[in-house]
Design a protein around this motif. Structure first.
Motif, PDB file in Angstrom:
ATOM      1  N   ASN A   1      -2.678  18.016  -5.500  1.00  0.00           N
ATOM      2  CA  ASN A   1      -1.705  18.324  -4.748  1.00  0.00           C
ATOM      3  C   ASN A   1      -1.830  18.167  -3.415  1.00  0.00           C
ATOM      4  O   ASN A   1      -0.850  17.481  -2.659  1.00  0.00           O
ATOM      5  CB  ASN A   1      -0.869  19.739  -4.909  1.00  0.00           C
ATOM      6  N   GLY A   2      -2.853  18.625  -2.918  1.00  0.00           N
ATOM      7  CA  GLY A   2      -3.119  18.243  -1.382  1.00  0.00           C
ATOM      8  C   GLY A   2      -3.328  16.816  -1.024  1.00  0.00           C
ATOM      9  O   GLY A   2      -2.912  16.392   0.311  1.00  0.00           O
ATOM     10  N   ILE A   3      -3.958  16.392  -1.720  1.00  0.00           N
ATOM     11  CA  ILE A   3      -4.356  15.024  -1.745  1.00  0.00           C
ATOM     12  C   ILE A   3      -3.058  13.998  -1.734  1.00  0.00           C
ATOM     13  O   ILE A   3      -2.864  13.071  -0.963  1.00  0.00           O
ATOM     14  CB  ILE A   3      -5.657  14.562  -2.520  1.00  0.00           C
ATOM     15  N   PHE A   4      -2.359  14.323  -2.514  1.00  0.00           N
ATOM     16  CA  PHE A   4      -0.890  13.401  -2.566  1.00  0.00           C
ATOM     17  C   PHE A   4      -0.213  14.014  -1.667  1.00  0.00           C
ATOM     18  O   PHE A   4       0.449  12.859  -0.857  1.00  0.00           O
ATOM     19  CB  PHE A   4      -0.296  13.840  -4.027  1.00  0.00           C
ATOM     20  N   THR A   5      -0.021  15.169  -0.860  1.00  0.00           N
ATOM     21  CA  THR A   5       0.815  15.299   0.223  1.00  0.00           C
ATOM     22  C   THR A   5       0.139  14.600   1.354  1.00  0.00           C
ATOM     23  O   THR A   5       0.637  13.900   2.336  1.00  0.00           O
ATOM     24  CB  THR A   5       0.483  16.862   0.482  1.00  0.00           C
TER      25      THR A   5
ATOM     26  N   LEU B   1       0.708  -1.160  -0.140  1.00  0.00           N
ATOM     27  CA  LEU B   1      -0.093   0.014   0.001  1.00  0.00           C
ATOM     28  C   LEU B   1       0.880   1.333  -0.158  1.00  0.00           C
ATOM     29  O   LEU B   1       0.610   2.246  -0.770  1.00  0.00           O
ATOM     30  CB  LEU B   1      -0.650  -0.138   1.218  1.00  0.00           C
ATOM     31  N   ILE B   2       1.947   1.290   0.988  1.00  0.00           N
ATOM     32  CA  ILE B   2       2.785   2.244   0.783  1.00  0.00           C
ATOM     33  C   ILE B   2       3.356   2.662  -0.395  1.00  0.00           C
ATOM     34  O   ILE B   2       3.630   3.688  -1.039  1.00  0.00           O
ATOM     35  CB  ILE B   2       3.833   2.306   2.025  1.00  0.00           C
ATOM     36  N   TYR B   3       4.003   1.483  -1.013  1.00  0.00           N
ATOM     37  CA  TYR B   3       4.629   1.854  -2.406  1.00  0.00           C
ATOM     38  C   TYR B   3       3.801   1.994  -3.514  1.00  0.00           C
ATOM     39  O   TYR B   3       4.224   2.829  -4.577  1.00  0.00           O
ATOM     40  CB  TYR B   3       5.336   0.332  -2.785  1.00  0.00           C
ATOM     41  N   SER B   4       2.350   1.622  -3.632  1.00  0.00           N
ATOM     42  CA  SER B   4       1.469   1.904  -4.323  1.00  0.00           C
ATOM     43  C   SER B   4       1.260   3.558  -4.589  1.00  0.00           C
ATOM     44  O   SER B   4       1.059   4.161  -5.830  1.00  0.00           O
ATOM     45  CB  SER B   4       0.199   1.311  -4.279  1.00  0.00           C
ATOM     46  N   TRP B   5       1.453   4.112  -3.290  1.00  0.00           N
ATOM     47  CA  TRP B   5       1.349   5.796  -3.220  1.00  0.00           C
ATOM     48  C   TRP B   5       2.647   6.386  -3.585  1.00  0.00           C
ATOM     49  O   TRP B   5       2.791   7.218  -4.098  1.00  0.00           O
ATOM     50  CB  TRP B   5       0.759   5.996  -2.001  1.00  0.00           C
TER      51      TRP B   5
ATOM     52  N   GLY C   1      -1.621   2.014  -7.954  1.00  0.00           N
ATOM     53  CA  GLY C   1      -1.589   3.311  -7.292  1.00  0.00           C
ATOM     54  C   GLY C   1      -1.635   4.351  -8.553  1.00  0.00           C
ATOM     55  O   GLY C   1      -2.152   5.539  -8.336  1.00  0.00           O
ATOM     56  N   ALA C   2      -1.016   4.358  -9.452  1.00  0.00           N
ATOM     57  CA  ALA C   2      -0.881   5.374 -10.515  1.00  0.00           C
ATOM     58  C   ALA C   2      -2.096   5.528 -11.234  1.00  0.00           C
ATOM     59  O   ALA C   2      -2.636   6.498 -11.411  1.00  0.00           O
ATOM     60  CB  ALA C   2       0.249   4.786 -11.727  1.00  0.00           C
ATOM     61  N   LEU C   3      -2.833   4.089 -11.423  1.00  0.00           N
ATOM     62  CA  LEU C   3      -4.092   4.326 -12.127  1.00  0.00           C
ATOM     63  C   LEU C   3      -5.249   4.867 -11.158  1.00  0.00           C
ATOM     64  O   LEU C   3      -5.970   5.582 -11.627  1.00  0.00           O
ATOM     65  CB  LEU C   3      -4.604   2.901 -12.444  1.00  0.00           C
ATOM     66  N   PHE C   4      -4.883   4.639  -9.998  1.00  0.00           N
ATOM     67  CA  PHE C   4      -5.921   5.095  -8.972  1.00  0.00           C
ATOM     68  C   PHE C   4      -5.821   6.720  -8.852  1.00  0.00           C
ATOM     69  O   PHE C   4      -6.860   7.462  -8.748  1.00  0.00           O
ATOM     70  CB  PHE C   4      -5.775   4.705  -7.488  1.00  0.00           C
ATOM     71  N   LEU C   5      -4.554   7.400  -8.962  1.00  0.00           N
ATOM     72  CA  LEU C   5      -4.347   8.762  -8.879  1.00  0.00           C
ATOM     73  C   LEU C   5      -4.804   9.279 -10.317  1.00  0.00           C
ATOM     74  O   LEU C   5      -5.553  10.367 -10.360  1.00  0.00           O
ATOM     75  CB  LEU C   5      -3.108   9.225  -8.415  1.00  0.00           C
ATOM     76  N   TYR C   6      -4.414   8.833 -11.347  1.00  0.00           N
ATOM     77  CA  TYR C   6      -4.652   9.282 -12.697  1.00  0.00           C
ATOM     78  C   TYR C   6      -6.019   9.291 -12.923  1.00  0.00           C
ATOM     79  O   TYR C   6      -6.644  10.329 -13.342  1.00  0.00           O
ATOM     80  CB  TYR C   6      -3.699   8.723 -13.506  1.00  0.00           C
TER      81      TYR C   6
ATOM     82  N   GLY D   1       1.840   9.031 -11.408  1.00  0.00           N
ATOM     83  CA  GLY D   1       0.748   9.532 -11.982  1.00  0.00           C
ATOM     84  C   GLY D   1       0.562  10.980 -11.667  1.00  0.00           C
ATOM     85  O   GLY D   1       0.161  11.672 -12.288  1.00  0.00           O
ATOM     86  N   TRP D   2       1.104  11.558 -10.312  1.00  0.00           N
ATOM     87  CA  TRP D   2       0.936  12.961  -9.937  1.00  0.00           C
ATOM     88  C   TRP D   2       1.905  13.777 -10.832  1.00  0.00           C
ATOM     89  O   TRP D   2       1.461  14.744 -11.299  1.00  0.00           O
ATOM     90  CB  TRP D   2       1.312  12.999  -8.474  1.00  0.00           C
TER      91      TRP D   2
END
Length: 237
Positions: free
Chosen positions: A181-185, A16-20, A163-168, A27-28
């Motif tokens: 930006n705030g969500i990724f932080t 989970l940590i690595y996915s983000w 993780g990339a797919l979830f964010l993108y 993705g970000w």
């Protein structure tokens, strides 16, 4: 093996940590143009430089951390991962405050700082994410031994893509560009918190050390067995 990996709490947290920290990070950074072009006082060319600098730093971080950990601190992988997440969270937050976001909608964000500041921040936030990437794979192999390294690596790679797919495709579509930006932080802060619950084990290294000790002890035993024979032969001659 997949069942064993799925039931391993620390490995599940690592995934989970690595996915983000790696997947969502890719993705970000690919969304910089969409997030900044309509709001920030920077050209599309410069925003492209930000993505490029963070990617180069990501690659450099992986090379440097692999060498340092293998050579000097092979049993301090959790500490390396934790520090990487902390530094990434700090500089991701600084980036968020330096560009238009939910914290400040001005063209230069809350902090401002100019182009060189943004380039510096992008480099520093990319470096720890890249530094953590190869350590995730090695640490996963250590804590899941005797599960094959290929299985743990495949699972990590799969979560990275998720993780990339979830964010993108998820967060970026459901949230405003300034909110991403705030969500990724916030996600990086959660990575720091989750890392404290990962149990540090070095099963693979312990097994290798035990095997090495066994081999040396057997060699010593055989040497001691042949020593009296050689002594007797010398006396007889």
């Amino acid at each position: 093996e997949l069942m064993t990996l799925g039931l391993h709490p620390s490995f599940s947290l690592l995934c989970l940590i690595y996915s983000w920290s790696s997947g969502a990070f890719v993705g970000w950074t690919s969304l910089f143009d969409a997030m900044l072009s309509p709001y920030a006082a920077y050209s599309e060319k410069f925003i492209g430089y930000l993505s490029f600098v963070s990617t180069i730093a990501y690659i450099m971080g992986g090379i440097v951390s692999s060498w340092i950990v293998d050579k000097y601190i092979p049993r301090r992988m959790k500490a390396v991962l934790l520090l990487s997440c902390i530094f990434s969270a700090i500089f991701t937050g600084l980036f968020c405050l330096s560009v238009p976001s939910i914290f400040g909608s001005g063209p230069y964000g809350v902090i401002g700082g100019g182009k060189w500041w943004l380039l510096f921040v992008c480099f520093v936030l990319g470096f720890p994410n890249g530094a953590a990437a190869p350590i995730f794979y090695e640490f996963a192999a250590q804590i899941t031994f005797p599960v094959s390294e290929g299985s743990s690596a495949s699972a990590l790679s799969l979560f990275e893509n998720f993780g990339a797919l979830f964010l993108y495709e998820g967060i970026a579509r459901m949230s405003s560009n300034q909110a991403v930006n705030g969500i990724f932080t916030f996600g990086m802060l959660m990575c720091v918190w989750a890392m404290f619950f990962v149990k540090e084990e070095y099963r693979k290294a312990d097994a290798e050390d035990e095997m090495t000790e066994t081999i040396y002890s057997r060699i010593s035993e055989r040497s001691s067995e042949h020593t009296p024979l050689l002594s007797n032969w010398s006396l007889g001659s």
